[in-house]
Design a protein around this motif. Sequence first.
Motif, PDB file in Angstrom:
ATOM      1  N   ALA A 118      16.034  38.976  46.828  1.00 36.01           N
ATOM      2  CA  ALA A 118      16.766  39.042  48.087  1.00 36.01           C
ATOM      3  C   ALA A 118      15.913  39.758  49.119  1.00 36.01           C
ATOM      4  CB  ALA A 118      18.075  39.802  47.898  1.00 36.01           C
ATOM      5  N   ALA A 119      15.908  39.240  50.324  1.00 34.15           N
ATOM      6  CA  ALA A 119      15.153  39.894  51.393  1.00 34.15           C
ATOM      7  C   ALA A 119      15.738  41.255  51.673  1.00 34.15           C
ATOM      8  CB  ALA A 119      15.211  39.042  52.653  1.00 34.15           C
ATOM      9  N   THR A 120      14.896  42.191  52.106  1.00 35.97           N
ATOM     10  CA  THR A 120      15.442  43.488  52.485  1.00 35.97           C
ATOM     11  C   THR A 120      16.399  43.284  53.642  1.00 35.97           C
ATOM     12  OG1 THR A 120      13.571  43.811  53.958  1.00 35.97           O
ATOM     13  CG2 THR A 120      13.410  44.781  51.770  1.00 35.97           C
ATOM     14  N   GLY A 121      17.460  44.002  53.591  1.00 36.99           N
ATOM     15  CA  GLY A 121      18.439  43.842  54.638  1.00 36.99           C
ATOM     16  C   GLY A 121      19.423  42.722  54.367  1.00 36.99           C
ATOM     17  N   ALA A 122      19.305  42.068  53.209  1.00 38.25           N
ATOM     18  CA  ALA A 122      20.245  40.997  52.895  1.00 38.25           C
ATOM     19  C   ALA A 122      21.640  41.574  52.733  1.00 38.25           C
ATOM     20  CB  ALA A 122      19.818  40.289  51.631  1.00 38.25           C
ATOM     21  N   ARG A 123      22.584  40.841  53.193  1.00 37.40           N
ATOM     22  CA  ARG A 123      23.968  41.303  53.131  1.00 37.40           C
ATOM     23  C   ARG A 123      24.663  40.807  51.859  1.00 37.40           C
ATOM     24  NH1 ARG A 123      27.051  41.164  58.921  1.00 37.40           N
ATOM     25  NH2 ARG A 123      26.141  43.106  59.669  1.00 37.40           N
ATOM     26  N   ARG A 124      25.555  41.660  51.378  1.00 35.76           N
ATOM     27  CA  ARG A 124      26.417  41.216  50.280  1.00 35.76           C
ATOM     28  C   ARG A 124      27.693  40.587  50.842  1.00 35.76           C
ATOM     29  NH1 ARG A 124      24.792  43.650  45.410  1.00 35.76           N
ATOM     30  NH2 ARG A 124      23.303  45.353  45.695  1.00 35.76           N
ATOM     31  N   ALA A 125      28.139  41.095  51.969  1.00 39.79           N
ATOM     32  CA  ALA A 125      29.317  40.560  52.657  1.00 39.79           C
ATOM     33  C   ALA A 125      29.155  40.879  54.137  1.00 39.79           C
ATOM     34  CB  ALA A 125      30.592  41.191  52.110  1.00 39.79           C
ATOM     35  N   ASN A 126      29.912  40.197  54.952  1.00 39.01           N
ATOM     36  CA  ASN A 126      29.760  40.385  56.399  1.00 39.01           C
ATOM     37  C   ASN A 126      30.791  41.321  57.021  1.00 39.01           C
ATOM     38  OD1 ASN A 126      27.439  38.746  57.151  1.00 39.01           O
ATOM     39  ND2 ASN A 126      28.649  37.029  56.376  1.00 39.01           N
ATOM     40  N   HIS A 127      31.717  41.800  56.196  1.00 38.14           N
ATOM     41  CA  HIS A 127      32.740  42.707  56.728  1.00 38.14           C
ATOM     42  C   HIS A 127      33.027  43.798  55.691  1.00 38.14           C
ATOM     43  CE1 HIS A 127      33.729  39.711  59.858  1.00 38.14           C
ATOM     44  NE2 HIS A 127      33.499  38.839  58.886  1.00 38.14           N
ATOM     45  N   VAL A 128      33.190  45.000  56.204  1.00 39.67           N
ATOM     46  CA  VAL A 128      33.636  46.112  55.360  1.00 39.67           C
ATOM     47  C   VAL A 128      34.810  46.793  56.049  1.00 39.67           C
ATOM     48  CG1 VAL A 128      33.081  48.378  54.401  1.00 39.67           C
ATOM     49  CG2 VAL A 128      31.382  46.551  54.315  1.00 39.67           C
ATOM     50  N   VAL A 129      35.877  46.979  55.295  1.00 40.10           N
ATOM     51  CA  VAL A 129      37.000  47.786  55.758  1.00 40.10           C
ATOM     52  C   VAL A 129      37.054  49.010  54.853  1.00 40.10           C
ATOM     53  CG1 VAL A 129      39.494  47.915  56.104  1.00 40.10           C
ATOM     54  CG2 VAL A 129      38.271  45.777  56.589  1.00 40.10           C
ATOM     55  N   PHE A 130      36.971  50.174  55.475  1.00 34.67           N
ATOM     56  CA  PHE A 130      37.014  51.430  54.725  1.00 34.67           C
ATOM     57  C   PHE A 130      38.332  52.114  55.053  1.00 34.67           C
ATOM     58  CE2 PHE A 130      34.880  55.915  54.417  1.00 34.67           C
ATOM     59  CZ  PHE A 130      35.589  56.185  53.248  1.00 34.67           C
ATOM     60  N   CYS A 131      39.206  52.187  54.063  1.00 33.72           N
ATOM     61  CA  CYS A 131      40.490  52.853  54.259  1.00 33.72           C
ATOM     62  C   CYS A 131      40.408  54.254  53.679  1.00 33.72           C
ATOM     63  CB  CYS A 131      41.610  52.052  53.583  1.00 33.72           C
ATOM     64  SG  CYS A 131      43.220  52.872  53.692  1.00 33.72           S
ATOM     65  N   LEU A 132      40.360  55.226  54.554  1.00 39.41           N
ATOM     66  CA  LEU A 132      40.399  56.619  54.101  1.00 39.41           C
ATOM     67  C   LEU A 132      41.850  56.935  53.721  1.00 39.41           C
ATOM     68  CD1 LEU A 132      37.868  58.391  56.414  1.00 39.41           C
ATOM     69  CD2 LEU A 132      38.158  58.859  53.978  1.00 39.41           C
ATOM     70  N   PHE A 133      42.072  56.936  52.430  1.00 41.05           N
ATOM     71  CA  PHE A 133      43.409  57.140  51.864  1.00 41.05           C
ATOM     72  C   PHE A 133      43.696  58.637  51.932  1.00 41.05           C
ATOM     73  CE2 PHE A 133      46.455  56.718  48.232  1.00 41.05           C
ATOM     74  CZ  PHE A 133      47.057  55.524  48.559  1.00 41.05           C
ATOM     75  N   PRO A 151      41.169  34.314  58.979  1.00 36.37           N
ATOM     76  CA  PRO A 151      39.944  33.509  59.051  1.00 36.37           C
ATOM     77  C   PRO A 151      38.770  34.343  59.561  1.00 36.37           C
ATOM     78  CG  PRO A 151      41.806  32.328  60.008  1.00 36.37           C
ATOM     79  CD  PRO A 151      42.282  33.732  59.748  1.00 36.37           C
ATOM     80  N   GLY A 152      37.644  34.171  58.911  1.00 36.24           N
ATOM     81  CA  GLY A 152      36.475  34.963  59.279  1.00 36.24           C
ATOM     82  C   GLY A 152      36.296  36.191  58.408  1.00 36.24           C
ATOM     83  N   MET A 153      37.377  36.646  57.802  1.00 35.82           N
ATOM     84  CA  MET A 153      37.278  37.821  56.919  1.00 35.82           C
ATOM     85  C   MET A 153      37.612  37.470  55.468  1.00 35.82           C
ATOM     86  SD  MET A 153      38.650  40.938  59.346  1.00 35.82           S
ATOM     87  CE  MET A 153      37.955  42.240  58.322  1.00 35.82           C
ATOM     88  N   LYS A 154      38.427  36.460  55.294  1.00 39.99           N
ATOM     89  CA  LYS A 154      38.797  36.031  53.937  1.00 39.99           C
ATOM     90  C   LYS A 154      37.541  35.744  53.106  1.00 39.99           C
ATOM     91  CE  LYS A 154      40.864  31.893  51.794  1.00 39.99           C
ATOM     92  NZ  LYS A 154      41.403  32.516  50.600  1.00 39.99           N
ATOM     93  N   ASP A 155      37.521  36.263  51.903  1.00 40.49           N
ATOM     94  CA  ASP A 155      36.425  36.047  50.946  1.00 40.49           C
ATOM     95  C   ASP A 155      35.071  36.538  51.440  1.00 40.49           C
ATOM     96  OD1 ASP A 155      38.244  34.824  49.226  1.00 40.49           O
ATOM     97  OD2 ASP A 155      37.872  32.830  50.076  1.00 40.49           O
ATOM     98  N   ASP A 156      35.073  37.310  52.505  1.00 39.83           N
ATOM     99  CA  ASP A 156      33.800  37.817  53.025  1.00 39.83           C
ATOM    100  C   ASP A 156      33.934  39.290  53.412  1.00 39.83           C
ATOM    101  OD1 ASP A 156      31.151  37.696  53.739  1.00 39.83           O
ATOM    102  OD2 ASP A 156      31.503  36.752  55.690  1.00 39.83           O
ATOM    103  N   THR A 157      34.891  39.965  52.790  1.00 36.60           N
ATOM    104  CA  THR A 157      35.172  41.358  53.151  1.00 36.60           C
ATOM    105  C   THR A 157      35.232  42.223  51.903  1.00 36.60           C
ATOM    106  OG1 THR A 157      36.455  40.673  55.094  1.00 36.60           O
ATOM    107  CG2 THR A 157      36.840  42.904  54.267  1.00 36.60           C
ATOM    108  N   VAL A 158      34.624  43.376  51.981  1.00 33.62           N
ATOM    109  CA  VAL A 158      34.760  44.393  50.937  1.00 33.62           C
ATOM    110  C   VAL A 158      35.651  45.502  51.483  1.00 33.62           C
ATOM    111  CG1 VAL A 158      33.559  46.123  49.544  1.00 33.62           C
ATOM    112  CG2 VAL A 158      32.536  43.863  49.884  1.00 33.62           C
ATOM    113  N   LEU A 159      36.661  45.835  50.723  1.00 29.02           N
ATOM    114  CA  LEU A 159      37.572  46.919  51.087  1.00 29.02           C
ATOM    115  C   LEU A 159      37.286  48.121  50.190  1.00 29.02           C
ATOM    116  CD1 LEU A 159      40.165  48.145  52.456  1.00 29.02           C
ATOM    117  CD2 LEU A 159      41.483  46.989  50.655  1.00 29.02           C
ATOM    118  N   ILE A 160      37.072  49.265  50.808  1.00 28.12           N
ATOM    119  CA  ILE A 160      36.831  50.509  50.072  1.00 28.12           C
ATOM    120  C   ILE A 160      37.982  51.458  50.386  1.00 28.12           C
ATOM    121  CG2 ILE A 160      35.264  52.468  49.749  1.00 28.12           C
ATOM    122  CD1 ILE A 160      32.978  50.638  50.711  1.00 28.12           C
TER     123      ILE A 160
END
Lengths: 414, 159
Positions: A14-29, A317-326
């Motif tokens: 993988a090239a440096t800087g390659a993305r695993r997903a295009n969106h991250v949502v970080f929920c500070l619980f 749309p645009g986030m489905k299947d392309d988002t990591v939630l932490i």
Amino acid sequence: MTLPTILPSGRLFAATGARRANHVVFCLFAGGVRNMESILQNEGNLMPAMLKGNSSISSDIAGGITPMPGSPLPKALQEYGTLFTNIKFSDGPTGHFNGHASAITGQHTTENLSLRTNPPFPTVFELYRKHNSPSHAAKNAWWLSHSNSLYPLLNHSSHPSYGAQYAANQIAPNPFFQWDVSVNLRHELQFTDQKAATIDELRSYLDSNFRKTYSLNNGVVNNDQDREQIVSWLKGIQDRVVTGALSNPWGVQPYMNGDQYNLFFAEELMKEFQPELLVVNLFGVDVAHDEYTEYCDALHRADYGVAHLWDTIQNTPGMKDDTVLIVMPEIGRNETPNTIVDQYGRPALDHTNGDPMARDVFCMVVGPPDVISQDSISSDLGATVDVVPTIANILGFDTDMPSLPGNVLNAAFS
Amino acid sequence: MSIAKALQILGLTLLISSCQRTTIYDVGTQTPNIPGQKNELKDDLQFMTIAYRDLYEEEIPVSVLETMRKAYVSFGDKALVVDEIVQSLLLNPDLELPTQQEIADDPGAFISQTYKRFFLRDASDFELAFWESQLAEDESLTAQDIYYVFMTSSEYKYY
């Protein structure tokens, strides 16, 4: 011998800087959550939408737990990813702002952290906006804070190499969308294209007669086009507030609490902007200082809210299947209770530096199966400062940014 | 009371307003400056307070300032919020604005009063001539438009 993997692109690696997903949502619980009441389920499973398990809630406090609607998810949230059970808030005072600052900057904090100014270290928003290639406008990074006091400071740092020019858009939606603001403060001056041009020309004339090099405290700056979209979104939400359309939109009986509304507004924001990076915090559990059972109730409400958030992500749309939630609390709470006893006979909980349990939290990372290891549990020792490098790794800007004290939570990845 | 002292009090009262509801807002009296002597940048709370007084010619009610402050501290793009506040002040039906007829009857007087109202100074002859020609060329310009231009100008950010 390990053979290199040939990627679909034809590259060996993988090239440096390659993305695993295009969106991250970080929920500070956030608000201070002990592992005992969350992942260890000592009071039964107070978080059935997020955690596997059917154990009943302790009978003596069950009457204080508000029933939530059924989870919108077909299975527990943890089954969509990896649950880290051994995460430490390892350094710094176990206060909420320190906990938030560590989680959002990826840096350990000390007692010297000012509560009046932006943190000294760049936030994840600034790291993203400065080091992501291509760089993105502030519209792609949002910080939704539960409160408009103190926490808005975390949308950018005072670091000389970063700062407001790389800030996230910040909103505290609960106060911002209160009735009085929604009714009275509105962008309603409608200028036609020709009138807008005239207005700009006339203002330019005035400005040409008054030359000052001024630096306004404008916070984050959006370009005209993005600002127009933001104004339109704000007006749309305000309209719904004024007409009563946002009174209990999830149908939680008897009411939605502030955490749930904050998550609701995060969902509305995602639908409009599909941001690449969104951080949203909760805070209701901090009632534990005085009311232990209400703390458990707030956990139960937050659990439903986070499942609702994930469900919305999967329907956007645009986030489905392309988002990591932490999802991660910023700090834990004490093992030793204080002297305040609630109506159910349970003592309340503070979070003080000397109690090791106030440093123990969990972290849940969920996402698409080709990115995130599904239904997995990791007991590896980690730290709350690991989240920022993990976000950077997911979005692919980790290779360009300065090193941080934390490590990527690699066990989360498929 | 000096402006600096008054603003110190304003800041303090805002800081503790969540605990005490009996708050008094007072920014003192502005002294008109001639062009080139406006060196102090209004902070945003000053801006809101002064904008209200310039338009309504009375001190801002506590509840109005509290609503403005709430919006201001709740949103990161401060320029956007300030613009929203200016628009809302101008759109309030309680605001009495000069009519088109009044402007047409005496454009020079309207411009002179507008400069005094927002910039706390007299318009120069050149400025008067410029604005009178603009009003003559574009009859659709309203007092609301002109006030919006003045209130979003650089000079209005200073006192």
